[in-house]
Motif scaffolding. Structure first.
Motif, PDB file in Angstrom:
ATOM      1  N   GLY A 228       0.782  -1.206   0.000  1.00  0.00           N
ATOM      2  CA  GLY A 228       0.000   0.000   0.000  1.00  0.00           C
ATOM      3  C   GLY A 228       0.825   1.273   0.000  1.00  0.00           C
ATOM      4  N   THR A 229       2.132   1.150   0.135  1.00  0.00           N
ATOM      5  CA  THR A 229       3.024   2.298   0.062  1.00  0.00           C
ATOM      6  C   THR A 229       4.196   1.949  -0.832  1.00  0.00           C
ATOM      7  OG1 THR A 229       4.295   1.610   1.985  1.00  0.00           O
ATOM      8  CG2 THR A 229       2.451   3.071   2.390  1.00  0.00           C
ATOM      9  N   GLU A 230       4.835   2.982  -1.369  1.00  0.00           N
ATOM     10  CA  GLU A 230       6.003   2.736  -2.206  1.00  0.00           C
ATOM     11  C   GLU A 230       7.206   2.382  -1.356  1.00  0.00           C
ATOM     12  OE1 GLU A 230       7.661   5.071  -5.584  1.00  0.00           O
ATOM     13  OE2 GLU A 230       5.594   5.790  -5.664  1.00  0.00           O
ATOM     14  N   ALA A 231       8.047   1.517  -1.865  1.00  0.00           N
ATOM     15  CA  ALA A 231       9.274   1.150  -1.160  1.00  0.00           C
ATOM     16  C   ALA A 231      10.231   2.333  -1.157  1.00  0.00           C
ATOM     17  CB  ALA A 231       9.929  -0.052  -1.823  1.00  0.00           C
ATOM     18  N   ARG A 232      10.938   2.503  -0.057  1.00  0.00           N
ATOM     19  CA  ARG A 232      11.961   3.545   0.031  1.00  0.00           C
ATOM     20  C   ARG A 232      13.309   2.879  -0.197  1.00  0.00           C
ATOM     21  NH1 ARG A 232      15.208   5.365   4.174  1.00  0.00           N
ATOM     22  NH2 ARG A 232      14.137   3.976   5.612  1.00  0.00           N
ATOM     23  N   ILE A 233      13.902   3.131  -1.355  1.00  0.00           N
ATOM     24  CA  ILE A 233      15.195   2.533  -1.690  1.00  0.00           C
ATOM     25  C   ILE A 233      16.274   3.412  -1.079  1.00  0.00           C
ATOM     26  CG2 ILE A 233      16.762   1.870  -3.541  1.00  0.00           C
ATOM     27  CD1 ILE A 233      14.229   1.471  -5.283  1.00  0.00           C
ATOM     28  N   SER A 234      17.024   2.846  -0.127  1.00  0.00           N
ATOM     29  CA  SER A 234      18.045   3.642   0.542  1.00  0.00           C
ATOM     30  C   SER A 234      19.454   3.231   0.158  1.00  0.00           C
ATOM     31  CB  SER A 234      17.875   3.548   2.061  1.00  0.00           C
ATOM     32  OG  SER A 234      17.953   2.212   2.476  1.00  0.00           O
ATOM     33  N   HIS A 235      19.595   2.103  -0.524  1.00  0.00           N
ATOM     34  CA  HIS A 235      20.926   1.654  -0.921  1.00  0.00           C
ATOM     35  C   HIS A 235      20.788   0.667  -2.072  1.00  0.00           C
ATOM     36  CE1 HIS A 235      25.188   0.799  -0.415  1.00  0.00           C
ATOM     37  NE2 HIS A 235      24.895  -0.471  -0.549  1.00  0.00           N
ATOM     38  N   ARG A 236      21.722   0.725  -2.993  1.00  0.00           N
ATOM     39  CA  ARG A 236      21.789  -0.247  -4.087  1.00  0.00           C
ATOM     40  C   ARG A 236      23.188  -0.813  -4.136  1.00  0.00           C
ATOM     41  NH1 ARG A 236      17.867   0.991  -8.824  1.00  0.00           N
ATOM     42  NH2 ARG A 236      16.384   2.322  -7.770  1.00  0.00           N
ATOM     43  N   SER A 237      23.284  -2.098  -4.382  1.00  0.00           N
ATOM     44  CA  SER A 237      24.592  -2.743  -4.469  1.00  0.00           C
ATOM     45  C   SER A 237      24.507  -3.902  -5.440  1.00  0.00           C
ATOM     46  CB  SER A 237      25.021  -3.256  -3.090  1.00  0.00           C
ATOM     47  OG  SER A 237      26.222  -3.987  -3.207  1.00  0.00           O
ATOM     48  N   ASN A 238      25.538  -4.063  -6.227  1.00  0.00           N
ATOM     49  CA  ASN A 238      25.623  -5.217  -7.120  1.00  0.00           C
ATOM     50  C   ASN A 238      26.366  -6.375  -6.473  1.00  0.00           C
ATOM     51  OD1 ASN A 238      24.227  -3.933  -9.151  1.00  0.00           O
ATOM     52  ND2 ASN A 238      26.052  -3.119 -10.099  1.00  0.00           N
ATOM     53  N   GLU A 239      26.859  -6.160  -5.269  1.00  0.00           N
ATOM     54  CA  GLU A 239      27.559  -7.220  -4.531  1.00  0.00           C
ATOM     55  C   GLU A 239      26.582  -7.889  -3.585  1.00  0.00           C
ATOM     56  OE1 GLU A 239      30.623  -8.426  -4.787  1.00  0.00           O
ATOM     57  OE2 GLU A 239      31.063  -7.064  -6.435  1.00  0.00           O
ATOM     58  N   PHE A 240      26.223  -9.115  -3.873  1.00  0.00           N
ATOM     59  CA  PHE A 240      25.223  -9.809  -3.068  1.00  0.00           C
ATOM     60  C   PHE A 240      25.691 -10.036  -1.639  1.00  0.00           C
ATOM     61  CE2 PHE A 240      24.214 -11.483  -7.448  1.00  0.00           C
ATOM     62  CZ  PHE A 240      23.192 -10.575  -7.659  1.00  0.00           C
ATOM     63  N   SER A 241      26.992 -10.220  -1.446  1.00  0.00           N
ATOM     64  CA  SER A 241      27.495 -10.413  -0.083  1.00  0.00           C
ATOM     65  C   SER A 241      27.330  -9.135   0.737  1.00  0.00           C
ATOM     66  CB  SER A 241      28.955 -10.858  -0.110  1.00  0.00           C
ATOM     67  OG  SER A 241      29.765  -9.887  -0.756  1.00  0.00           O
ATOM     68  N   VAL A 242      27.486  -7.979   0.108  1.00  0.00           N
ATOM     69  CA  VAL A 242      27.278  -6.703   0.801  1.00  0.00           C
ATOM     70  C   VAL A 242      25.802  -6.541   1.146  1.00  0.00           C
ATOM     71  CG1 VAL A 242      27.369  -4.190   0.548  1.00  0.00           C
ATOM     72  CG2 VAL A 242      29.272  -5.600  -0.251  1.00  0.00           C
ATOM     73  N   ALA A 243      24.926  -6.843   0.208  1.00  0.00           N
ATOM     74  CA  ALA A 243      23.489  -6.737   0.469  1.00  0.00           C
ATOM     75  C   ALA A 243      23.077  -7.653   1.614  1.00  0.00           C
ATOM     76  CB  ALA A 243      22.704  -7.073  -0.794  1.00  0.00           C
TER      77      ALA A 243
END
Length: 71
Positions: free
Chosen positions: A3-18
């Motif tokens: 019911g609300t939009e997600a707030r994207i606070s970080h993006r990473s292409n490294e799955f281990s970091v995520a």
């Protein structure tokens, strides 16, 4: 879906970091299946997305001098 939009606070292409960010916080991550090392993060839970089909954005990274031809 919530019911609300997600707030994207970080993006990473490294799955281990995520996985490390999720393990150390109250956030979630969208990741391809079988990319998380559960041995280093045994408290993480992997849940499949079943209500909708997520899309995927694919970018091509190239040096400017090589990007004149088709990719």
């Amino acid at each position: 879906m919530a019911g609300t939009e997600a707030r994207i606070s970080h993006r990473s292409n490294e799955f281990s970091v995520a996985a490390a960010v999720v393990a150390a916080s109250d956030c979630v991550a969208l990741m391809p299946r079988y990319t998380t090392d559960r041995l280093h993060h045994p408290d993480l839970v992997l849940l499949p997305i079943t209500r909708f089909a997520p899309g995927r954005q694919i970018d091509c990274l190239a040096r400017q001098e090589t990007s004149n031809g088709p990719m």
